[in-house]
Write an enzyme that holds these catalytic residues in place. Sequence first.
Site, PDB file in Angstrom:
ATOM      1  N   GLY A  69      17.315 112.006 -57.591  1.00 10.85           N
ATOM      2  CA  GLY A  69      18.624 112.008 -56.961  1.00 10.85           C
ATOM      3  C   GLY A  69      18.536 111.308 -55.619  1.00 10.85           C
ATOM      4  O   GLY A  69      17.469 111.308 -54.985  1.00 10.85           O
ATOM      5  N   GLN A  74      20.727 108.231 -47.433  1.00 13.87           N
ATOM      6  CA  GLN A  74      19.291 107.978 -47.541  1.00 13.87           C
ATOM      7  C   GLN A  74      18.960 106.492 -47.574  1.00 13.87           C
ATOM      8  O   GLN A  74      17.785 106.116 -47.498  1.00 13.87           O
ATOM      9  CB  GLN A  74      18.712 108.680 -48.772  1.00 13.87           C
ATOM     10  N   CYS A 120      11.916 115.953 -50.530  1.00 16.15           N
ATOM     11  CA  CYS A 120      13.022 115.037 -50.200  1.00 16.15           C
ATOM     12  C   CYS A 120      12.455 113.645 -50.006  1.00 16.15           C
ATOM     13  O   CYS A 120      11.466 113.472 -49.295  1.00 16.15           O
ATOM     14  CB  CYS A 120      13.737 115.501 -48.934  1.00 16.15           C
ATOM     15  N   LEU A 121      13.096 112.644 -50.626  1.00 16.54           N
ATOM     16  CA  LEU A 121      12.637 111.257 -50.500  1.00 16.54           C
ATOM     17  C   LEU A 121      12.708 110.788 -49.046  1.00 16.54           C
ATOM     18  O   LEU A 121      12.023 109.846 -48.671  1.00 16.54           O
ATOM     19  CB  LEU A 121      13.494 110.336 -51.377  1.00 16.54           C
ATOM     20  N   HIS A 162      20.830 119.890 -53.644  1.00 16.42           N
ATOM     21  CA  HIS A 162      20.119 119.117 -52.624  1.00 16.42           C
ATOM     22  C   HIS A 162      20.943 117.887 -52.202  1.00 16.42           C
ATOM     23  O   HIS A 162      21.079 117.593 -51.011  1.00 16.42           O
ATOM     24  CB  HIS A 162      18.760 118.697 -53.198  1.00 16.42           C
ATOM     25  N   GLU A 163      21.495 117.179 -53.198  1.00 14.79           N
ATOM     26  CA  GLU A 163      22.242 115.950 -52.893  1.00 14.79           C
ATOM     27  C   GLU A 163      23.606 116.263 -52.258  1.00 14.79           C
ATOM     28  O   GLU A 163      24.053 115.546 -51.357  1.00 14.79           O
ATOM     29  CB  GLU A 163      22.412 115.090 -54.145  1.00 14.79           C
ATOM     30  N   HIS A 166      23.052 116.721 -48.703  1.00 18.28           N
ATOM     31  CA  HIS A 166      22.934 115.460 -47.955  1.00 18.28           C
ATOM     32  C   HIS A 166      24.311 114.939 -47.543  1.00 18.28           C
ATOM     33  O   HIS A 166      24.493 114.460 -46.425  1.00 18.28           O
ATOM     34  CB  HIS A 166      22.233 114.385 -48.794  1.00 18.28           C
TER      35      HIS A 166
END
Length: 201
Positions: A69, A74, A120-121, A162-163, A166
């Site tokens: 995701g 990001q 997390c990326l 999670h997304e 963001h």
Amino acid sequence: MPRGKSQQPEPTVHAPYGELPRDGTVRPMTRWGAPVMHHAQRPVETYDDALRSLVADMTATMYAADGVGLAACQIGVDLAVFVFDCPDASGDHWAGVVCNPRLVLPEGRERRLDDSEEGCLSFPGAFVPCARPDFAAVEGHGLDGEPVRFEGDGLLARCLQHEIDHTAGTVFGDRLATRARKKLQKQHDAAVPDYPAEWPT
Ligand code: ZN
């Protein structure tokens, strides 16, 4: 969000509102600490070619980073939209794009917390347990402004939450106790050489 340890060689992929656009360019990952990561994102108001092009870049970047995701912030863009291609508890993948997402935690269902590891990326190389409801749904709009709804369990439930976080300017480190946050920081610091500023380009 990164894939983590769950992996399946040839999953079934469900994309009920259409495939993710695949002609995008991989962009460097924006990291925690950049202002765009820490405030609520601007709502999507125009469903045009520029949005489609942004979503294509988000998709390319998510796959290049081996993620499940990715939200627009990001890759440094202040817009409330995310993409995902993520397995649920049965191993089936669900893929899509959600603009202006709203989290729906279903009523009339026993609410259990799942304490699996999360990463997390935008803070790569680190995973710690993070308690979240084990089932979640999201409602929002697709690339043409059409209403969309996705729901699921397993990693998919975690990924959707999670997304959505963001798009509201929350990173999962914000949800951790001090001790877990320190553990996460330590892992990330050790992994820094593996993730140069231009990663994953
Ligand atoms: Zn993330």
